[in-house]
Design an enzyme around this catalytic site. Structure first.
Site, PDB file in Angstrom:
ATOM      1  N   CYS A 137       7.550  -3.131  -4.642  1.00  0.00           N
ATOM      2  CA  CYS A 137       7.171  -4.496  -4.232  1.00  0.00           C
ATOM      3  C   CYS A 137       7.171  -5.484  -5.390  1.00  0.00           C
ATOM      4  CB  CYS A 137       5.802  -4.488  -3.571  1.00  0.00           C
ATOM      5  SG  CYS A 137       5.799  -3.564  -2.042  1.00  0.00           S
TER       6      CYS A 137
HETATM    7  N1  CO8 Z   1      -5.429   1.248  15.021  1.00  0.00           N
HETATM    8  C1  CO8 Z   1      -6.734   1.542  15.148  1.00  0.00           C
HETATM    9  N2  CO8 Z   1      -7.428   2.239  14.225  1.00  0.00           N
HETATM   10  C2  CO8 Z   1      -6.780   2.659  13.129  1.00  0.00           C
HETATM   11  C3  CO8 Z   1      -5.399   2.387  12.936  1.00  0.00           C
HETATM   12  C4  CO8 Z   1      -4.723   1.656  13.938  1.00  0.00           C
HETATM   13  N3  CO8 Z   1      -3.442   1.361  13.821  1.00  0.00           N
HETATM   14  N4  CO8 Z   1      -5.012   2.908  11.755  1.00  0.00           N
HETATM   15  C5  CO8 Z   1      -6.091   3.489  11.224  1.00  0.00           C
HETATM   16  N5  CO8 Z   1      -7.172   3.360  12.042  1.00  0.00           N
HETATM   17  C6  CO8 Z   1      -8.527   3.845  11.834  1.00  0.00           C
HETATM   18  C7  CO8 Z   1      -8.574   4.961  10.814  1.00  0.00           C
HETATM   19  O1  CO8 Z   1      -8.330   6.221  11.409  1.00  0.00           O
HETATM   20  C8  CO8 Z   1      -9.977   4.834  10.268  1.00  0.00           C
HETATM   21  O2  CO8 Z   1     -10.865   5.466  11.159  1.00  0.00           O
HETATM   22  P1  CO8 Z   1     -12.169   6.244  10.590  1.00  0.00           P
HETATM   23  O3  CO8 Z   1     -12.981   5.176   9.905  1.00  0.00           O
HETATM   24  O4  CO8 Z   1     -12.775   6.801  11.822  1.00  0.00           O
HETATM   25  O5  CO8 Z   1     -11.640   7.267   9.635  1.00  0.00           O
HETATM   26  C9  CO8 Z   1     -10.251   3.340  10.321  1.00  0.00           C
HETATM   27  O6  CO8 Z   1      -9.341   2.809  11.290  1.00  0.00           O
HETATM   28  C10 CO8 Z   1     -10.062   2.662   8.992  1.00  0.00           C
HETATM   29  O7  CO8 Z   1      -8.764   3.061   8.447  1.00  0.00           O
HETATM   30  P2  CO8 Z   1      -8.322   2.699   6.998  1.00  0.00           P
HETATM   31  O8  CO8 Z   1      -9.400   3.061   6.036  1.00  0.00           O
HETATM   32  O9  CO8 Z   1      -6.953   3.262   6.754  1.00  0.00           O
HETATM   33  O10 CO8 Z   1      -8.211   1.104   7.149  1.00  0.00           O
HETATM   34  P3  CO8 Z   1      -8.225  -0.016   6.058  1.00  0.00           P
HETATM   35  O11 CO8 Z   1      -9.267  -0.988   6.426  1.00  0.00           O
HETATM   36  O12 CO8 Z   1      -8.195   0.512   4.671  1.00  0.00           O
HETATM   37  O13 CO8 Z   1      -6.791  -0.719   6.306  1.00  0.00           O
HETATM   38  C11 CO8 Z   1      -4.621  -0.814   5.273  1.00  0.00           C
HETATM   39  C12 CO8 Z   1      -5.589   0.011   6.120  1.00  0.00           C
HETATM   40  C13 CO8 Z   1      -4.241  -2.050   6.070  1.00  0.00           C
HETATM   41  C14 CO8 Z   1      -3.380   0.022   5.013  1.00  0.00           C
HETATM   42  C15 CO8 Z   1      -5.282  -1.261   3.955  1.00  0.00           C
HETATM   43  O14 CO8 Z   1      -5.901  -0.157   3.329  1.00  0.00           O
HETATM   44  C16 CO8 Z   1      -4.310  -1.876   2.980  1.00  0.00           C
HETATM   45  O15 CO8 Z   1      -3.604  -2.807   3.275  1.00  0.00           O
HETATM   46  N6  CO8 Z   1      -4.316  -1.403   1.739  1.00  0.00           N
HETATM   47  C17 CO8 Z   1      -3.425  -1.922   0.693  1.00  0.00           C
HETATM   48  C18 CO8 Z   1      -2.091  -1.366   0.915  1.00  0.00           C
HETATM   49  C19 CO8 Z   1      -1.051  -1.906  -0.020  1.00  0.00           C
HETATM   50  O16 CO8 Z   1      -1.166  -2.949  -0.614  1.00  0.00           O
HETATM   51  N7  CO8 Z   1      -0.025  -1.173  -0.131  1.00  0.00           N
HETATM   52  C20 CO8 Z   1       1.065  -1.574  -0.914  1.00  0.00           C
HETATM   53  C21 CO8 Z   1       2.249  -1.091  -0.177  1.00  0.00           C
HETATM   54  S1  CO8 Z   1       3.613  -2.006  -0.593  1.00  0.00           S
HETATM   55  C22 CO8 Z   1       4.561  -1.101  -1.670  1.00  0.00           C
HETATM   56  O17 CO8 Z   1       4.489  -1.195  -2.838  1.00  0.00           O
HETATM   57  C23 CO8 Z   1       5.489  -0.168  -1.045  1.00  0.00           C
HETATM   58  C24 CO8 Z   1       6.879  -0.433  -1.534  1.00  0.00           C
HETATM   59  C25 CO8 Z   1       7.856   0.285  -0.724  1.00  0.00           C
HETATM   60  C26 CO8 Z   1       8.229  -0.460   0.513  1.00  0.00           C
HETATM   61  C27 CO8 Z   1       9.153   0.378   1.295  1.00  0.00           C
HETATM   62  C28 CO8 Z   1       9.218   0.018   2.760  1.00  0.00           C
HETATM   63  C29 CO8 Z   1       8.905   1.105   3.711  1.00  0.00           C
END
Ligand code: CO8
Length: 386
Positions: free
Chosen positions: A161
């Protein structure tokens, strides 16, 4: 840490290509939930016996609350929403035809060249800086160079990214080494490396292409120009964002055929991440990078009119801006494109820059910042010149 500080190179144009299909959270969730119901139905006996874990549904409310994403653009909508496929359908093209990734890059590049009224003969080099290249070689950048009719050189680079900010720094170095102008493109087909069956990440990414043209500060560009006051890059190894797809996959199997990444739910050949850890570890890394960079260039945080941040998560961007500014940033100070485009990897900060710079007056300062897998982070401080 790498950084440069002299304002001897400037940005003279940006370009954007947005794919024609949009998928709303509701549409995406409907597809995932239909897949989940189908999976749980087919595995009802094994689930009842405790041998298989039932899959959990997704929800539009969770997605918007956790990420700020409302919709995303994709190169193919039908394949992603087809629960028997759940992957974009991208037809193979003959080698004689322009590849899809190059085509997206060319469209964004033409948009930028039109904006600065530049012809192919005005450009010496092309960098394709993106998270996922369609193939190893010939370089996508060379294909883009050929399609545009640029007589010079071209190469690909990948810093996930943060690729666009690393690409700007690389272009800046090439201009200092003698090139007149560099075209830096970021075509991203993120939907092809996303597991649309996994509710934890099925909503995260979208497809897009952006382009930036850089030139020496004594160049002849007439339109808008943005002096680069400084660049700074940083990387720190982390397994928390990973994609194990690669040319060695073919050789890894002990017997039989390699796993098909689209049908093997246990695959680690698609995008995967520990989202919470990424959030916690990347926020301080990026805010420190921006704060230190601004201080070294002699710009106070309150002297920055806008932060064009990488678009991965809304709360993450709010945290970063708050740490740098010491208070909440307004949407005007840290614009959001994530709601409409989702995470488009390297292109996110450039889409924000492209869309939210028209109100800048000469002398106004802004920061372009990309960050992501690696971990990697890049900061580019620009000042509107004309
Ligand atoms: N619907 C409902 N509930 C869900 C869902 C869903 N879709 N998904 C997860 N839950 C549940 C989980 O099971 C969890 O339940 P429990 O508490 O019972 O265990 C609860 O919701 C909370 O889950 P999370 O802790 O996973 O939720 P977060 O609040 O942390 O949100 C995010 C998840 C949105 C992923 C968040 O953590 C985030 O955005 N983090 C930063 C991510 C980031 O910046 N990543 C960078 C990636 S970019 C990069 O560099 C990649 C490059 C390569 C790209 C290639 C393309 C493919």
């Amino acid at each position: 840490m790498s950084h440069s500080t002299a304002a001897d190179v400037r940005i003279v144009a940006t370009g954007l290509y947005t794919p024609p299909h949009a998928i709303s959270n509701e549409e995406l969730v409907d597809a995932l939930n239909a897949y989940v119901a189908d999976f749980n139905d087919k595995n009802a006996d094994a689930i009842a016996a405790g041998d298989v874990e039932p899959l959990q549904p997704s929800s539009p409310e969770f997605i918007e609350k956790a990420s700020g994403i409302k919709s995303r653009f994709v190169v193919d909508k039908e394949g992603i929403l087809d629960i028997t496929r759940m992957a974009p359908h991208i037809a193979p093209r003959p080698n004689e035809d322009l590849s899809l990734l190059a085509e997206m890059g060319v469209t964004a590049a033409r948009d930028a060249m039109r904006a600065a009224d530049l012809k192919p003969q005005d450009i010496d080099g092309v960098i394709c800086a993106a998270s996922n290249m369609q193939r190893a070689y010939p370089a996508i950048a060379v294909e883009i160079q050929d399609a545009l009719g640029i007589d010079g050189f071209a190469f690909d680079m990948n810093v996930a990214c943060a690729s666009a900010t690393f690409g700007i720094e690389t272009g800046l170095g090439l201009i200092r080494a003698g090139a007149r102008r560099i075209l830096m493109v970021n075509p991203e087909i993120c939907s092809a490396h996303l597991n649309f069956r996994n509710r934890d990440c099925h909503f995260i990414f979208g497809d897009v292409a952006t382009a930036v043209i850089l030139e020496r500060n004594d160049g002849a560009a007439t339109g808008e120009t943005w002096e680069i006051l400084g660049t700074r890059l940083k990387t720190k190894f982390s397994n928390n964002i990973r994609n194990n797809f690669g040319f060695l996959n073919h050789c890894e199997r002990e017997t039989g055929a390699p796993a098909d990444p689209q049908t093997d739910p246990a695959t680690d050949k698609l995008f995967m991440q520990e989202g919470r850890k990424v959030f916690k570890e990347v926020v301080p890394m990026v805010s420190e990078l921006i704060s230190g960079h601004l201080s070294d260039v002699g710009v106070a945080p309150e002297g920055v009119k806008r932060f064009w941040l990488h678009q991965a998560n809304l709360a993450m961007n709010e945290f970063i801006a708050r740490k740098v500014l010491g208070r909440d940033a307004t949407r005007e100070e840290a614009p959001v494109v994530l709601d409409e485009y989702a995470n488009t990897s390297s292109a996110g900060s450039i889409i924000a820059f492209h869309k939210y710079k028209a109100d800048f007056q000469p002398g106004d300062i802004g920061v372009i910042c990309g960050f992501g897998a690696g971990y990697s982070a890049g900061s580019v401080i620009v000042r509107k010149a004309s």
